[in-house]
Design a protein around this motif. Structure first.
Motif, short mmCIF file in Angstrom:
data_model
loop_
_atom_site.label_atom_id
_atom_site.label_comp_id
_atom_site.label_asym_id
_atom_site.label_seq_id
_atom_site.Cartn_x
_atom_site.Cartn_y
_atom_site.Cartn_z
N ALA A 1 90.72 140.97 55.60
CA ALA A 1 91.77 141.02 54.58
C ALA A 1 91.72 142.36 53.85
CB ALA A 1 91.63 139.86 53.60
N PHE A 2 92.90 142.86 53.50
CA PHE A 2 93.04 144.17 52.89
C PHE A 2 93.97 144.12 51.68
CE2 PHE A 2 92.30 144.68 57.40
CZ PHE A 2 91.42 145.75 57.50
N ASP A 3 93.59 144.83 50.62
CA ASP A 3 94.55 145.18 49.59
C ASP A 3 95.45 146.27 50.18
OD1 ASP A 3 95.79 145.46 47.07
OD2 ASP A 3 94.40 147.05 46.51
N LEU B 1 90.89 137.79 66.35
CA LEU B 1 90.93 138.55 65.10
C LEU B 1 92.25 138.28 64.39
CD1 LEU B 1 89.56 140.73 67.38
CD2 LEU B 1 89.19 141.94 65.23
N ARG B 2 92.15 138.09 63.08
CA ARG B 2 93.35 137.85 62.29
C ARG B 2 93.27 138.69 61.02
NH1 ARG B 2 97.36 134.44 63.18
NH2 ARG B 2 98.66 133.71 61.46
N THR B 3 94.39 139.33 60.67
CA THR B 3 94.41 140.21 59.51
C THR B 3 95.34 139.65 58.44
OG1 THR B 3 96.17 141.52 60.54
CG2 THR B 3 93.89 142.29 60.82
N ALA B 4 95.05 140.04 57.19
CA ALA B 4 95.89 139.62 56.08
C ALA B 4 96.00 140.75 55.06
CB ALA B 4 95.33 138.37 55.41
N LEU B 5 97.17 140.89 54.49
CA LEU B 5 97.40 141.76 53.35
C LEU B 5 97.45 140.88 52.11
CD1 LEU B 5 98.26 144.56 52.12
CD2 LEU B 5 100.62 143.81 52.48
N VAL B 6 96.57 141.13 51.16
CA VAL B 6 96.53 140.35 49.92
C VAL B 6 96.69 141.33 48.78
CG1 VAL B 6 95.19 138.75 48.51
CG2 VAL B 6 95.02 138.64 51.00
N THR B 7 97.88 141.35 48.20
CA THR B 7 98.24 142.41 47.26
C THR B 7 98.78 141.83 45.95
OG1 THR B 7 99.75 144.27 46.90
CG2 THR B 7 100.48 142.56 48.42
N ALA B 8 98.56 142.58 44.87
CA ALA B 8 99.08 142.19 43.56
C ALA B 8 100.58 142.43 43.45
CB ALA B 8 98.36 142.95 42.46
N PRO C 1 110.43 142.83 43.50
CA PRO C 1 111.12 143.49 44.62
C PRO C 1 110.33 144.62 45.28
CG PRO C 1 111.85 144.46 42.58
CD PRO C 1 110.82 143.42 42.20
N THR C 2 109.04 144.75 44.99
CA THR C 2 108.27 145.89 45.53
C THR C 2 107.69 145.59 46.91
OG1 THR C 2 106.20 145.21 44.48
CG2 THR C 2 107.67 146.60 43.19
N HIS C 3 107.96 144.41 47.44
CA HIS C 3 107.41 144.03 48.75
C HIS C 3 108.07 144.77 49.91
CE1 HIS C 3 111.12 141.80 48.47
NE2 HIS C 3 111.02 141.44 49.74
N GLU C 4 109.34 145.15 49.73
CA GLU C 4 110.12 145.66 50.85
C GLU C 4 109.55 146.97 51.38
OE1 GLU C 4 114.83 146.08 52.10
OE2 GLU C 4 114.26 145.41 50.08
N ARG C 5 109.08 147.83 50.49
CA ARG C 5 108.54 149.11 50.94
C ARG C 5 107.26 148.90 51.75
NH1 ARG C 5 106.59 154.47 47.48
NH2 ARG C 5 106.89 155.93 49.22
N VAL C 6 106.47 147.91 51.40
CA VAL C 6 105.27 147.57 52.17
C VAL C 6 105.63 147.21 53.60
CG1 VAL C 6 103.45 145.85 52.41
CG2 VAL C 6 103.91 146.86 50.17
N ILE C 7 106.60 146.32 53.74
CA ILE C 7 107.02 145.87 55.07
C ILE C 7 107.58 147.02 55.89
CG2 ILE C 7 108.60 144.35 56.32
CD1 ILE C 7 108.39 142.45 53.85
N ASN C 8 108.40 147.84 55.28
CA ASN C 8 108.99 148.97 56.00
C ASN C 8 107.96 150.01 56.39
OD1 ASN C 8 111.60 147.92 55.93
ND2 ASN C 8 112.09 148.90 53.97
N ASP D 1 99.01 139.95 60.34
CA ASP D 1 99.27 138.55 60.68
C ASP D 1 99.76 137.74 59.49
OD1 ASP D 1 98.40 138.57 63.49
OD2 ASP D 1 96.43 139.02 62.66
N GLU D 2 99.16 137.96 58.32
CA GLU D 2 99.53 137.20 57.14
C GLU D 2 99.66 138.14 55.95
OE1 GLU D 2 97.29 133.63 56.42
OE2 GLU D 2 96.77 133.40 58.54
N ALA D 3 100.50 137.80 55.01
CA ALA D 3 100.65 138.60 53.79
C ALA D 3 100.85 137.68 52.60
CB ALA D 3 101.82 139.57 53.92
N VAL D 4 100.20 138.02 51.50
CA VAL D 4 100.34 137.26 50.26
C VAL D 4 100.68 138.25 49.15
CG1 VAL D 4 99.27 135.63 48.68
CG2 VAL D 4 98.56 135.65 51.08
#
Length: 321
Positions: free
Chosen positions: A173-175, A235-242, A246-253, A263-266
């Motif tokens: 898991a990653f910030d 192996l499974r990865t996750a993004l766990v971010t504060a 509406p700031t999620h869109e730039r992350v995805i792009n 694989d997963e994002a929170v």
């Protein structure tokens, strides 16, 4: 920061690449518990430490904070002609005192055969020479030097979390900001506050963020995942971010522009990360802010990435591993 340059380029031959997809350089203090011997070094000096290690060469060291993760990663090589993952030891021990480390590696049946011993000098330069996608250490100063040199690196911190060896799937898991992404957004937040941060991120939603210090690690993991059939990847990865809308869109792009799958994002919107990482079952979580890690370490093994505006330089402190 172009940390992606350290990702190994591999050509598949048979059931494995000519070089591993993922290479981790690990300090001996991260792999094994060196608390007792390190105390001898700090209180009695190098000569007493060397004598202590020689006198205890036949006594295997107990597992350290990264032992479980390393064991699970090396298990991916089982039954393969060429390894998918390599772990190399980069130690501040001398080659003489390092013999106990090698004995402990053999005792615990770890498939580690390559090592460097630098007798008190920072070993991060050898991590780079080995082509490491990650340098793991318990030393703050060594990790800072590695990141400043463009090497993906993190400092393991103590954890009260239970060992996760009972499950075979590896969960990482990653910030986001200042970890896999640069700290450009955090700089705006620190200087101008939340509203300015949100406005900037919405306006820049189609502009990919620059790479952060662990981009190269994430890219290597993505390549490694591609070896396995869809739905059968260990192996499974996750993004766990504060962050939150509406700031999620730039992350995805940004991830799309890199061609990297998470694989997963929170998107937590400031809620504590620990319970969500426990729900994900992370073997390790990487974050740039210690106040987050003080919480997450109660639930999962955690690692500090001392990079970006939230981390001021520290004076170098001597340590022997």
């Amino acid at each position: 920061m172009d940390s992606g340059k350290l990702v190994n380029s591999s050509e598949v031959s048979g059931d494995g690449p000519s070089t591993p997809y993922l290479t981790i350089a690990i300090a001996s203090s991260a792999l094994f518990d060196l608390t007792e011997s390190d105390s001898v070094f700090r209180t009695q000096g190098e000569e007493a430490y060397a004598k202590y290690q020689r006198n205890h060469e036949s006594v295997p060291l107990n597992p350290g904070p990264a032992f479980g993760l390393v064991s699970k990663l090396l298990a991916l090589n089982k039954g393969r002609a060429s390894p998918l993952v390599e772990v190399v030891l980069v130690s501040k021990n001398s080659v003489d005192t390092g013999l106990r480390i090698f004995h402990s590696i053999r005792h615990h049946h770890l498939g580690i055969t390559r090592a460097s011993f630098s007798r008190g000098r920072s070993p991060f330069v050898y991590a780079q020479a080995f082509g490491a996608n990650l340098f793991l250490s318990s030393s703050e100063s060594d990790v800072r030097e590695a990141i400043a040199s463009g090497i993906p690196a993190a400092r393991l911190i103590g954890s009260s979390a239970q060992n996760t060896l009972e499950k075979t799937e590896i969960r990482l898991a990653f910030d986001g900001d200042a970890v896999i992404f640069s700290d450009e957004a955090e700089q705006i937040f620190a200087a101008s506050g939340l509203l300015a941060f949100e406005q900037s991120e919405v306006e820049s939603k189609d502009q990919p963020m620059a790479e952060g210090p662990l981009h190269g690690l994430l890219a290597a993991i993505h390549q490694l995942q591609s070896v396995f059939p869809s739905g059968a990847c260990p192996l499974r990865t996750a993004l766990v971010t504060a962050r939150a809308a509406p700031t999620h869109e730039r992350v995805i792009n940004t991830l799309r522009s890199w061609g990297i799958r998470i694989d997963e994002a929170v998107f937590l919107g400031g809620r504590p990360k620990g319970p969500f990482l426990r729900a994900f079952g992370a073997d390790i979580f990487f974050d740039d802010q210690m106040h987050h890690l003080e919480s997450t370490r109660q639930h999962v093994s955690s690692a500090h990435v001392p990079y970006g505006v939230k981390n001021l330089p520290l004076e170098r402190k001597p340590d022997c591993k």
